[in-house]
Design a protein around this motif. Structure first.
Motif, mmCIF file in Angstrom:
data_model
loop_
_atom_site.group_PDB
_atom_site.id
_atom_site.type_symbol
_atom_site.label_atom_id
_atom_site.label_comp_id
_atom_site.label_asym_id
_atom_site.label_seq_id
_atom_site.Cartn_x
_atom_site.Cartn_y
_atom_site.Cartn_z
ATOM 1 N N GLY A 1 26.622 32.840 -8.851
ATOM 2 C CA GLY A 1 27.930 32.420 -8.386
ATOM 3 C C GLY A 1 28.055 30.944 -8.080
ATOM 4 N N GLY B 1 34.921 42.726 1.865
ATOM 5 C CA GLY B 1 33.968 41.749 2.402
ATOM 6 C C GLY B 1 34.576 40.366 2.564
ATOM 7 N N ARG B 2 34.195 39.691 3.643
ATOM 8 C CA ARG B 2 34.762 38.385 3.974
ATOM 9 C C ARG B 2 33.905 37.212 3.518
ATOM 10 N NH1 ARG B 2 38.998 41.623 4.738
ATOM 11 N NH2 ARG B 2 40.007 41.445 6.758
ATOM 12 N N GLY B 3 32.801 37.497 2.793
ATOM 13 C CA GLY B 3 31.859 36.430 2.443
ATOM 14 C C GLY B 3 32.253 35.610 1.232
ATOM 15 N N GLY C 1 23.074 31.241 0.731
ATOM 16 C CA GLY C 1 24.171 32.129 1.086
ATOM 17 C C GLY C 1 24.386 33.170 -0.008
ATOM 18 N N GLU C 2 23.939 32.869 -1.217
ATOM 19 C CA GLU C 2 24.005 33.853 -2.307
ATOM 20 C C GLU C 2 23.016 34.949 -1.933
ATOM 21 O OE1 GLU C 2 23.521 36.080 -5.876
ATOM 22 O OE2 GLU C 2 21.926 35.112 -4.772
ATOM 23 N N GLU C 3 23.461 36.191 -1.988
ATOM 24 C CA GLU C 3 22.688 37.263 -1.355
ATOM 25 C C GLU C 3 21.254 37.407 -1.844
ATOM 26 O OE1 GLU C 3 25.665 40.197 -2.010
ATOM 27 O OE2 GLU C 3 25.050 40.654 -4.054
ATOM 28 N N ASP D 1 24.798 32.377 6.687
ATOM 29 C CA ASP D 1 24.376 31.105 6.096
ATOM 30 C C ASP D 1 25.560 30.159 5.910
ATOM 31 O OD1 ASP D 1 22.092 29.684 5.053
ATOM 32 O OD2 ASP D 1 23.181 29.650 3.156
ATOM 33 N N GLU D 2 26.708 30.579 6.355
ATOM 34 C CA GLU D 2 27.956 29.816 6.198
ATOM 35 C C GLU D 2 27.774 28.335 5.841
ATOM 36 O OE1 GLU D 2 31.872 30.410 8.509
ATOM 37 O OE2 GLU D 2 30.682 29.027 9.720
ATOM 38 N N ASN E 1 25.992 41.783 4.371
ATOM 39 C CA ASN E 1 27.395 41.552 4.706
ATOM 40 C C ASN E 1 27.550 40.249 5.470
ATOM 41 O OD1 ASN E 1 28.289 44.995 5.154
ATOM 42 N ND2 ASN E 1 29.269 43.554 3.768
ATOM 43 N N ASN E 2 28.726 39.703 5.315
ATOM 44 C CA ASN E 2 29.094 38.476 6.005
ATOM 45 C C ASN E 2 29.281 38.737 7.513
ATOM 46 O OD1 ASN E 2 31.974 37.020 6.857
ATOM 47 N ND2 ASN E 2 30.454 35.669 5.940
ATOM 48 N N LYS F 1 29.633 49.579 -0.832
ATOM 49 C CA LYS F 1 28.288 49.027 -0.689
ATOM 50 C C LYS F 1 27.452 49.912 0.242
ATOM 51 C CE LYS F 1 28.218 44.221 -0.567
ATOM 52 N NZ LYS F 1 28.301 42.933 0.130
ATOM 53 N N ASN G 1 24.690 38.001 6.643
ATOM 54 C CA ASN G 1 24.719 36.700 5.990
ATOM 55 C C ASN G 1 25.443 35.695 6.880
ATOM 56 O OD1 ASN G 1 25.001 34.512 4.294
ATOM 57 N ND2 ASN G 1 25.478 35.731 2.485
ATOM 58 N N THR H 1 32.718 40.140 8.279
ATOM 59 C CA THR H 1 32.825 41.524 7.833
ATOM 60 C C THR H 1 32.242 42.456 8.889
ATOM 61 O OG1 THR H 1 32.426 40.707 5.588
ATOM 62 C CG2 THR H 1 32.316 43.089 5.903
HETATM 63 C C1 LIG Z 1 26.467 30.003 -3.800
HETATM 64 C C2 LIG Z 1 26.910 31.112 -2.929
HETATM 65 C C3 LIG Z 1 26.961 30.941 -1.551
HETATM 66 C C4 LIG Z 1 27.353 31.970 -0.722
HETATM 67 N N1 LIG Z 1 27.374 31.738 0.612
HETATM 68 C C5 LIG Z 1 27.718 32.745 1.440
HETATM 69 C C6 LIG Z 1 27.704 32.552 2.842
HETATM 70 O O1 LIG Z 1 27.375 31.482 3.342
HETATM 71 N N2 LIG Z 1 28.056 33.602 3.643
HETATM 72 C C7 LIG Z 1 28.404 34.803 3.116
HETATM 73 O O2 LIG Z 1 28.687 35.728 3.873
HETATM 74 N N3 LIG Z 1 28.439 35.005 1.798
HETATM 75 C C8 LIG Z 1 28.090 34.015 0.950
HETATM 76 N N4 LIG Z 1 28.090 34.256 -0.403
HETATM 77 C C9 LIG Z 1 28.445 35.593 -0.889
HETATM 78 C C10 LIG Z 1 27.226 36.519 -0.823
HETATM 79 O O3 LIG Z 1 26.503 36.435 -2.037
HETATM 80 C C11 LIG Z 1 27.616 37.970 -0.615
HETATM 81 O O4 LIG Z 1 28.557 38.325 -1.561
HETATM 82 C C12 LIG Z 1 28.200 38.254 0.747
HETATM 83 O O5 LIG Z 1 27.343 37.831 1.762
HETATM 84 C C13 LIG Z 1 28.446 39.724 0.897
HETATM 85 O O6 LIG Z 1 29.058 39.985 2.148
HETATM 86 P P1 LIG Z 1 30.510 40.636 2.246
HETATM 87 O O7 LIG Z 1 30.541 41.804 1.309
HETATM 88 O O8 LIG Z 1 30.598 41.034 3.668
HETATM 89 O O9 LIG Z 1 31.491 39.597 1.857
HETATM 90 C C14 LIG Z 1 27.715 33.213 -1.265
HETATM 91 C C15 LIG Z 1 27.699 33.385 -2.637
HETATM 92 C C16 LIG Z 1 27.302 32.364 -3.474
HETATM 93 C C17 LIG Z 1 27.269 32.593 -4.941
#
Ligand SMILES: Cc1cc2nc3c(=O)[nH]c(=O)nc-3n(C[C@H](O)[C@H](O)[C@H](O)COP(=O)(O)O)c2cc1C
Ligand code: SF4
Ligand code: FES
Lengths: 570, 234
Positions: free
Chosen positions: A543, A211-213, A330-332, A241-242, A366-367, A222, A239, A370
């Protein structure tokens, strides 16, 4: 919009429930510039949500206001990279020209000037978000102290420097790829007619995609868990919410290649057995939201989304949700809460989203990046993806580079190249003498010039206790002041802590206070920062708090003299 | 799946039904893990984190009130890492909130050697005293944000939904919609919020009046006032 009344705005929401709260609040905020007691009372009746809850929700998000605001609100980003590029001066200048203070409204009610956290336009710093009553938001960059107020919305659109041949194929800034350019969803066709859901997951597994998030979790794991979960219905959440300071790769993808993302979402839904997907786009990315919406409409019209896709049994409805201005979303799990119409408080895990996600149903989140890799993986096979990167960091990876480099932008790298190769090759070199790199965003760690030969892979970065994080790479030369950067990071986390758990709610405030006095520290500040930092890191609920001291702790290690007091032992 | 799990807490082995929290398991062994936000009658949200314990020497400490026992795990309820977190949380809390009417937290401060003056020049969460109804007063300068009042007002007990949170992060505070006075809110004055408040933030009017040195007659007068208004104290 001006003529619409509260009741008229609510017409399309009749019969809806709490999960429509964020969209309703957005409509009210846009129409009236604030959401007052009358609006809240009527929303409460329509959606059957207590008034207190609605007030609690709107007061959580930065872009909603319970008090009347100016017709045009100018929010200027003050995070590290915009800070270097003169954001404070820009705010000062704007206020002086309007003869108002920060956060004040001009007597004619026309303008207010405020600051904001990172807008994902770090490659054009300094950036601003303009909210005009009756219209949607507009993000502009770069802003100069002389920018004319009447021209705010007619500035020529920013064009990011991008380079890449896979995810960023054909992206040369400014252009939105239409469906005709993108071509029919070939990978989706292949999945539906040949691979089937298990075949799709099989290819994703073979690809080794991580995952790229930011959390670096294997994507196939997942998906498999969600597919196997018993709850119904299932959801896909993209996701978008970058909000990690210094990150803008997802924005570039959304603005330029919306269909790539949509096809990735559709493939995920097909694989796990979902018929509804949400794209949660941060409120500060209006351009991304409308380009994605236009692409959804286009694809639905062409039978690539919606009911019985490509004549099959598979149907998918994709809905865009705009965030209200909160990094925590952005936290899921906080993101799920936001879609459900609540304050963006993260949930305790376990249970995990794969079994109890959105609406407590099995969910893949997912980001953007991703999901953008999925069409290629499905069309060409998982092995195709492995031709880039290393054994453990497969596939091309996007990074957002900003700060003191010749060409800040989004670059698609082959993981395994070094940080030096990225900065000197892709980015055209550092401007001035390199002092430090903030790797992974505000939640990342500092690297020093002696670490430039680190290979950019998940495993190599982890080995030096750094992180890819969101792929943000902020570069600072000798003119940057580490204390100033730390102050801005401290303010960022203090502003964005959700306030749910004590370590982060209290720790981000105390950390910021100590960072604010970094030029004249008190005896014991170093120890205070360490105790706060380690407490947040080890004991916070989510996180955000767990990484809110990451950059500070790495700075304390790298520069032992920081926060030292003359004549006192360190 | 087996119905029980066996784990080691501070060197003692214990077998408990699956789903038992670390807090409950420790209590069965007579080990007291400190808590602030936890309350038997309200949903646990893992907010204060003074109940954190070390599970398998993991990277993160775990909140004992919401973490269930896992088979084969080794738990330390009090070591250096745990103490640092507890002490720092208490010091930060004390630097932000008026804890003079929270004796249980004061005791914890002593137990963990927390320095009440650890954070000089720290911004405190100060709020004006709200005296807007005949039954109780609200002094949010003493509020630790345990959420109990909001929860009993909502779906943990009363389903009245008069209370919510305003702001976020350090600036979070308990609020009514648009901060309207209690009598204008849906509050039915059931008193449950006052009952679960662990500090002096919510107090029956009578108790508060007596602490202020008012006579019973003066207190009666003040509660009979027909027109309620918000009074601010600087
Ligand atoms: C405070 C916080 C902010 C986050 N912001 C983002 C975000 O903006 N975009 C994102 O893809 N993941 C963000 N994440 C991670 C997500 O919780 C989640 O792990 C992710 O979206 C999973 O996607 P992936 O498996 O494709 O990486 C954030 C996590 C935390 C703790
Ligand atoms: S660490 Fe705690 S306060 Fe910070 S964002 Fe997460 S839950 Fe909220
Ligand atoms: S008692 Fe467990 S977090 Fe407060």
């Amino acid at each position: 919009m001006d003529s619409l009344s509260i009741a008229e705005i609510l017409v399309p929401y009749q019969g809806r429930q709490r999960d429509a709260l964020l969209p309703v609040l957005w409509d009210m905020q846009t129409a009236f510039g604030h959401i007052g007691p009358d609006a809240v009372r009527q929303i409460s009746h329509t959606l059957h949500v207590p008034e207190a809850d609605i007030y609690g929700v709107m007061s959580f998000y930065s872009l909603f206001s319970s008090e009347p605001t100016a017709k045009t609100v100018i929010r200027i980003c003050t995070d590290p990279v915009c800070g270097l590029a003169g954001a404070d001066e820009a705010i000062h200048n704007f206020c002086r020209r309007l003869n108002i203070h920060h956060d004040e409204i001009t007597p004619d009610g026309k303008y207010a000037v405020s600051h904001t956290t990172c807008l994902g336009l770090c490659d054009h710093a300094p950036a601003a978000l303009i909210s005009q009553r009756g219209q949607s938001e507009t993000a502009i960059a770069p802003l100069t102290p002389e920018t004319d107020f009447s021209e705010l919305l007619t500035l020529s659109p920013y064009q990011s420097i991008v380079r890449g041949d896979i995810l960023l194929k054909g992206v040369d800034g400014g252009n939105v790829e239409s469906l005709a350019d993108y071509g029919n969803y070939r990978a989706l066709h292949h999945a539906i007619t040949i691979l089937g859901p298990d075949g799709v997951i099989g290819e994703v597994e073979k690809s080794g995609l991580i995952g790229r998030g930011g959390a670096a979790f294997p994507t196939a794991t997942k998906w498999k868990m969600t597919r196997q979960a018993t709850g119904q219905p299932k959801y896909v959440v993209c996701n978008a919410d970058e909000s990690e300071p210094g990150t803008f790769k997802d924005r570039v993808l959304m603005e330029a290649r919306p269909h790539l993302i949509l096809e990735g979402v559709a493939l995920c839904a097909f694989a796990i057995g979902a018929t509804k997907a949400y794209l949660f786009v941060r409120g500060e990315y209006p351009e991304s939201a409308w380009r994605l919406q236009r692409a959804i409409d286009e694809a639905t019209h062409a039978g690539l989304l919606g009911a019985n896709i490509l004549g099959s049994e598979f149907s998918l409805d994709i809905e865009i949700r705009r965030g209200g201005g909160a990094y925590i979303c952005g936290e899921e799990t906080a993101l799920f809460e936001a879609i459900e119409g609540n304050r963006g408080f993260p949930r305790i895990k376990p249970p995990y989203p794969t079994t109890h996600g959105l609406f407590q149903k099995p969910t893949v989140v997912n980001n953007v990046e991703t999901l953008s890799t999925i069409p290629g993986i499905v069309e060409h096979g998982g092995d195709w993806f492995r031709q880039w990167g290393t054994e453990k960091s497969t596939g091309p990876k996007l990074v957002s580079v900003s700060g003191h480099v010749q060409r800040p932008g989004v670059y698609e790298i082959n993981p395994g190249i070094t940080l030096r190769q990225l900065l000197e090759g892709f980015c055209g070199g550092v401007i001035g003498d390199l002092q430090m790199v903030l790797m992974g965003g505000a939640a990342g760690t500092f690297l020093t010039p002696d670490q430039l030969d680190v290979r950019l892979t998940f495993e190599d970065l982890r080995a030096i206790r750094s992180t890819f994080g969101s792929g943000a790479i902020m570069v600072f030369n000798e003119t940057a002041d580490i204390r100033d950067i730390l102050r801005r990071l401290g303010r960022f986390f203090k502003h964005e802590s959700c306030g749910k758990c004590f370590p982060c709610q209290l720790g981000t405030q105390r950390q910021m206070e100590i960072l604010e006095r970094a030029d004249t520290p008190l005896v014991g500040d170093r120890e205070r920062l360490r105790d706060i930092g380690l407490t947040m890191t080890e004991s916070s609920l989510c996180g955000l708090g767990q990484t809110a001291a990451s950059a500070v702790l790495s700075a304390l290690e790298k520069w032992p003299d920081l926060f030292a007091v003359k004549g006192q032992p360190v | 799946m087996s119905d029980t799990v066996t784990l080691t807490i501070d060197g003692q082995e214990i077998t408990v039904p699956a789903g038992t929290t670390l807090l409950e398991a420790a209590a069965q062994l007579g080990i007291e893990v400190p808590v602030i936000c936890y309350h038997d009658a309200t949903t646990s949200n893992g907010l204060c984190r003074v109940c954190v314990v070390d599970v398998n020497n993991g990277r993160l400490l775990q909140a004992a009130c919401v973490t269930t026992c896992a088979n084969g795990s080794t738990v330390e309820t009090r070591n250096d890492r745990v103490e640092r977190s507890r002490r720092t949380i208490l010091e930060m809390l004390n630097s932000a909130v008026d804890l003079q009417h929270a004796p249980a937290i004061q005791t914890l401060m002593n137990d963990y050697d927390a320095d009440p003056a650890r954070f000089p020049n720290a911004e405190r969460r100060e709020h004006a005293l709200l005296d807007d109804n005949p039954f109780y007063v609200r002094d949010y300068s003493q509020c630790v944000l345990c959420w109990r009042c909001v929860q009993v007002c909502a779906d943990d007990a009363q389903y009245t939904f008069a209370l919510t949170f305003g702001g976020r992060g350090f600036d979070t505070h308990i609020a009514t919609a648009f901060d309207i006075p209690m009598p204008e809110s849906p509050c039915v004055f059931c008193g449950q919020c006052v009952g679960v408040c662990p500090t002096g933030a919510l107090k029956p009017k009578i108790q508060w009046g007596m602490e202020q040195g008012m006579t019973p007659e003066q207190i009666r007068q003040s509660t009979r006032r027909r027109k309620h208004r918000v009074e601010y104290e600087d």
